[in-house]
Enzyme design. Structure first.
Site, short mmCIF file in Angstrom:
data_model
loop_
_atom_site.label_atom_id
_atom_site.label_comp_id
_atom_site.label_asym_id
_atom_site.label_seq_id
_atom_site.Cartn_x
_atom_site.Cartn_y
_atom_site.Cartn_z
N VAL A 209 0.82 -1.22 0.00
CA VAL A 209 0.00 0.00 0.00
C VAL A 209 0.85 1.26 0.00
O VAL A 209 0.31 2.37 -0.07
CB VAL A 209 -0.96 0.01 1.21
CG1 VAL A 209 -1.96 -1.12 1.10
CG2 VAL A 209 -0.18 -0.09 2.52
N GLY A 210 2.15 1.11 0.07
CA GLY A 210 3.00 2.30 0.05
C GLY A 210 4.47 1.94 -0.04
O GLY A 210 4.91 0.91 0.47
N TYR A 214 12.75 4.49 2.54
CA TYR A 214 13.20 3.71 3.68
C TYR A 214 12.50 2.37 3.82
O TYR A 214 12.71 1.66 4.79
CB TYR A 214 13.03 4.52 4.97
CG TYR A 214 13.88 5.76 4.99
CD1 TYR A 214 15.27 5.67 5.05
CD2 TYR A 214 13.31 7.03 4.94
CE1 TYR A 214 16.07 6.79 5.06
CE2 TYR A 214 14.10 8.16 4.96
CZ TYR A 214 15.48 8.04 5.01
OH TYR A 214 16.27 9.17 5.03
N GLY A 215 11.64 2.00 2.85
CA GLY A 215 11.01 0.69 2.93
C GLY A 215 9.64 0.67 2.29
O GLY A 215 9.28 1.55 1.49
N GLU A 216 8.86 -0.35 2.65
CA GLU A 216 7.53 -0.56 2.09
C GLU A 216 6.52 -0.78 3.21
O GLU A 216 6.88 -1.23 4.30
CB GLU A 216 7.51 -1.79 1.17
CG GLU A 216 8.47 -1.73 0.00
CD GLU A 216 8.49 -3.02 -0.80
OE1 GLU A 216 8.98 -2.99 -1.93
OE2 GLU A 216 8.00 -4.05 -0.28
N VAL A 217 5.26 -0.47 2.91
CA VAL A 217 4.16 -0.75 3.84
C VAL A 217 3.18 -1.68 3.14
O VAL A 217 2.74 -1.40 2.02
CB VAL A 217 3.45 0.53 4.30
CG1 VAL A 217 2.29 0.18 5.23
CG2 VAL A 217 4.43 1.47 4.99
N LYS A 230 5.11 -2.80 8.11
CA LYS A 230 6.14 -1.91 7.56
C LYS A 230 7.43 -2.71 7.46
O LYS A 230 7.96 -3.18 8.46
CB LYS A 230 6.33 -0.67 8.42
CG LYS A 230 7.31 0.34 7.83
CD LYS A 230 7.37 1.61 8.67
CE LYS A 230 8.32 2.63 8.06
NZ LYS A 230 8.40 3.86 8.88
N ASP A 331 10.20 14.04 13.21
CA ASP A 331 9.92 13.94 11.77
C ASP A 331 8.41 14.01 11.52
O ASP A 331 7.86 13.25 10.73
CB ASP A 331 10.49 12.63 11.21
CG ASP A 331 10.55 12.63 9.67
OD1 ASP A 331 10.52 13.72 9.08
OD2 ASP A 331 10.61 11.54 9.08
#
EC number: 2.7.11.30
Length: 504
Positions: A209-210, A214-217, A230, A331
C-alpha cells in the site's frame, strides 16, 4: 752522451714486453688438436666455442705464436664462433667461451616456449580459482541460511511447547484480546516478545500500500484481521531498532498514536527482513487523504485536535509504574500521520524519536544517521543553531512542523464554498525535492512562511487556526506554543463551535 741514454731507456720497455710475449704458459688442452695429451705449452691459452653443423664444439688449447693469438683473441665473437684468451698457468681451465648471438636466439626460443605455457597458466589459474571460490561461497551461504532457518524453527517449536505463554493459544485470540491483555498484565507498550514473534510468523502479506526511500508498507492479514506491516530497508535498520525499542519499553498506548502490535526480524525469500506490525488504517496517510478530500469545519477540527492530542501525549512525561518518558517525534509531517475511520488521526513513524526522563535527566537521542524531512525542518535545524543537548529544543522543532501540518489541513477546509487545492508547505518557494540549502534560504535567510489566503479571515474557525499556526512559526524557538497549549486552544475552538451550533 744524452742520445745513447735516451735510446737505451726507450729500448728497455720493448725488451720487457718481448720477454713477456716469449714466455711460455702451460695450458689445458681439449679437443681434436690435442692428440693424446691434455696439456700444451704456448704463449697464450684459449677456450673456444663454435657451431659445426648445428652442434656446439668446445675446445681448449694454446697459441704457439703470440701475434696469432693476439689477433684471434681480439676478434669479437660471431654468432657461430667465440674465443676467450688468457695468460698464466692453466688459466683456461675455468673459462668458457660464449656465443651472445646464438645464446640470445636459443634463450628467446626457450623463453617463447616457456611464455606460452606461462600464459596458459596465468589465464586458466585465476578462472579456476574464481570458480572454486564461487562454489565454496555459494555452499557457505546456503549452509548459513539453512542453519539460520533451523534455529528459527527450533525456537518457534520451543516457544510453542513452553507452558503458560500466551503464544500457546494465540490462535484462539483476537488482536484486541492480546493487546488488552498486554495493557493489563505488562507495561502496556505492546505484546510480549514471544507473542510478537508468533504473530509475525502467522501474518500473510496481501498487498503493498506504500513505498518510500526507507522501505515498504503492506496490508497483511492475521487470523482474518487486517494489520499494517512496515518492511524496513537494510539501510534504515536503525529506525526499525529505534521504533522497536521505543514501543517495547514505553507506554505509548494512546488513541492518537499508531497502535503497535509486534516487531520481528524474519527471513523471507532467502533474505532477512525487518518487520514492524501495527494497526491498519485503510484511509491511508493524511497527505494522501487531503489530496482527495475536502473538509468541513467539524472534520477539520477533529483532525487537527487529534494530532495535537497525540503530540501532547508524546511530549509529556508521565510518572509512576505505568509512566513514560517525554518523547519528541523529530519527523512530524502529513505523510507520517494516518487517518482513522472515525475521522481522527494518529501519529506514526517514531524512528527518529528522542526520549528524556526528568528522574535521570538523561537525553536519549538514539543512534540513527537518518535526518528529518527537509521541507518540515525548523529554522534552528536548518542553520544548525539548535541546542542538541536540550530536550525542549526538540519539542519546539515538532511544534514548527505541526504548524505546517495545520496549514495543510486548513487549506482543504471549505468556507463560503471556497477551498484551495492541496499543496505541501512552501510549494511556491522551493522545488518538489528541496535541498537543505533551498530550505535554509527560504526559512532562515528570507524568513518566509506559508501564505495565508485572504478568504480565511472571513471564517472565524480559519481565522483562529491562522493565528495558532503563526504562533508555531516564530523564528525564536522559545516563543512557540507548547503542544499542551495548542491542544487546549483547539479544544476551546471546538467547544465554541459546539456552543454556536447549540445556540442555533
Amino acid at each position: 752522451m744524452a742520445l745513447p741514454v735516451l735510446l737505451l731507456l726507450l729500448a728497455l720497455p720493448s725488451r720487457s714486453v718481448q720477454d713477456e710475449e716469449l714466455k711460455l704458459n702451460e695450458c689445458v688442452c681439449e679437443g681434436m688438436s690435442c692428440g693424446n695429451g691434455d696439456r700444451c705449452q704456448g704463449q697464450q691459452c684459449f677456450a673456444s666455442l663454435s657451431i659445426n653443423d648445428g652442434a656446439k664444439v668446445y675446445q681448449k688449447g694454446c697459441f704457439q705464436v703470440y701475434e696469432q693469438g693476439k689477433m684471434t683473441c681480439k676478434t669479437p665473437p660471431s654468432p657461430d664462433q667465440a674465443v676467450e684468451c688468457c695468460q698464466g698457468y692453466l688459466c683456461n681451465m675455468n673459462i668458457t667461451a660464449k656465443l651472445p648471438s646464438s645464446k640470445g636466439q636459443t634463450l628467446q626460443g626457450e623463453a617463447a616456449g616457456y611464455s606460452m605455457e606461462t600464459l596458459i597458466i596465468v589465464i586458466l589459474a585465476p578462472v579456476v580459482v574464481l570458480v572454486i571460490f564461487s562454489v565454496v561461497a555459494v555452499l557457505i551461504i546456503r549452509r548459513i541460511q539453512k542453519n539460520h532457518m533451523e534455529r528459527l524453527n527450533s525456537r518457534d517449536a520451543e516457544y510453542g511447547t513452553i507452558e503458560g505463554l500466551i503464544a500457546s493459544n494465540v490462535g484462539d485470540s483476537t488482536l484486541a484480546d492480546l493487546l488488552d491483555h498486554s495493557c493489563t498484565s505488562g507495561s502496556g507498550s505492546g505484546l510480549p516478545f514471544l507473542v510478537q514473534r508468533t504473530v509475525a510468523r502467522q501474518i500473510t502479506l496481501v498487498e503493498c500500500v506504500g513505498k518510500g526511500r526507507y522501505g515498504e508498507v503492506w496490508r497483511g492479514q492475521w487470523q482474518g484481521e487486517n494489520v499494517a506491516v512496515k518492511i524496513f530497508s537494510s539501510r534504515d535498520e536503525k529506525s526499525w531498532f529505534r521504533e522497536t525499542e521505543l514501543y517495547n519499553t514505553v507506554l505509548l498506548r494512546h488513541e492518537n498514536i499508531l497502535g503497535f502490535i509486534a516487531s520481528d526480524m524474519t527471513s523471507r525469500n532467502s533474505s532477512t527482513q525487518l518487520w514492524l506490525i501495527t494497526h491498519y488504517h485503510e484511509m491511508g496517510s493524511l497527505y494522501d487523504y487531503l489530496q482527495l478530500t475536502t473538509l468541513d469545519t467539524v472534520s477539520c477540527l477533529r483532525i487537527v485536535l487529534s494530532i495535537a492530542s497525540g503530540l501532547a501525549h508524546l511530549h509529556i512525561e508521565i510518572f509512576g509504574t505505568q509512566g513514560k518518558p517525554a518523547i519528541s517525534h523529530r519527523d512530524l509531517k502529513s505523510k507520517n500521520i494516518l487517518v482513522k475511520k472515525n475521522g481522527q488521526c494518529c501519529i506514526a513513524d517514531l524512528g527518529l524519536a528522542v526520549m528524556h526522563s526528568q528522574s535521570t535527566n538523561q537525553l536519549d537521542v538514539g543512534n540513527n544517521p537518518r535526518v528529518g524531512t527537509k521541507r518540515y525542518m525548523a529554522p534552528e535545524v536548518l542553520d544548525e543553531t539548535i541546542q542538541a543537548d536540550c530536550f525542549d529544543s526538540y519539542k519546539r522543532v515538532d511544534i514548527w512542523a505541526f504548524g505546517l501540518v495545520l496549514w495543510e489541513v486548513a487549506r482543504r477546509m471549505v468556507s463560503n464554498g471556497i477551498v484551495e487545492d492541496y499543496k505541501p508547505p512552501f510549494y511556491d518557494l522551493v522545488p518538489n525535492d528541496p535541498s537543505f540549502e533551498d530550505m535554509r534560504k527560504v526559512v532562515c535567510v528570507d524568513q518566509q512562511r506559508p501564505n495565508i489566503p485572504n478568504r480565511w479571515f472571513s471564517d472565524p474557525t480559519l481565522t483562529s487556526l491562522a493565528k495558532l499556526m503563526k504562533e508555531c512559526w516564530y523564528q525564536n524557538p522559545s516563543a512557540r506554543l507548547t503542544a499542551l497549549r495548542i491542544k487546549k486552544t483547539l479544544t476551546k475552538i471546538d467547544n465554541s463551535l459546539d456552543k454556536l451550533k447549540a445556540d442555533c
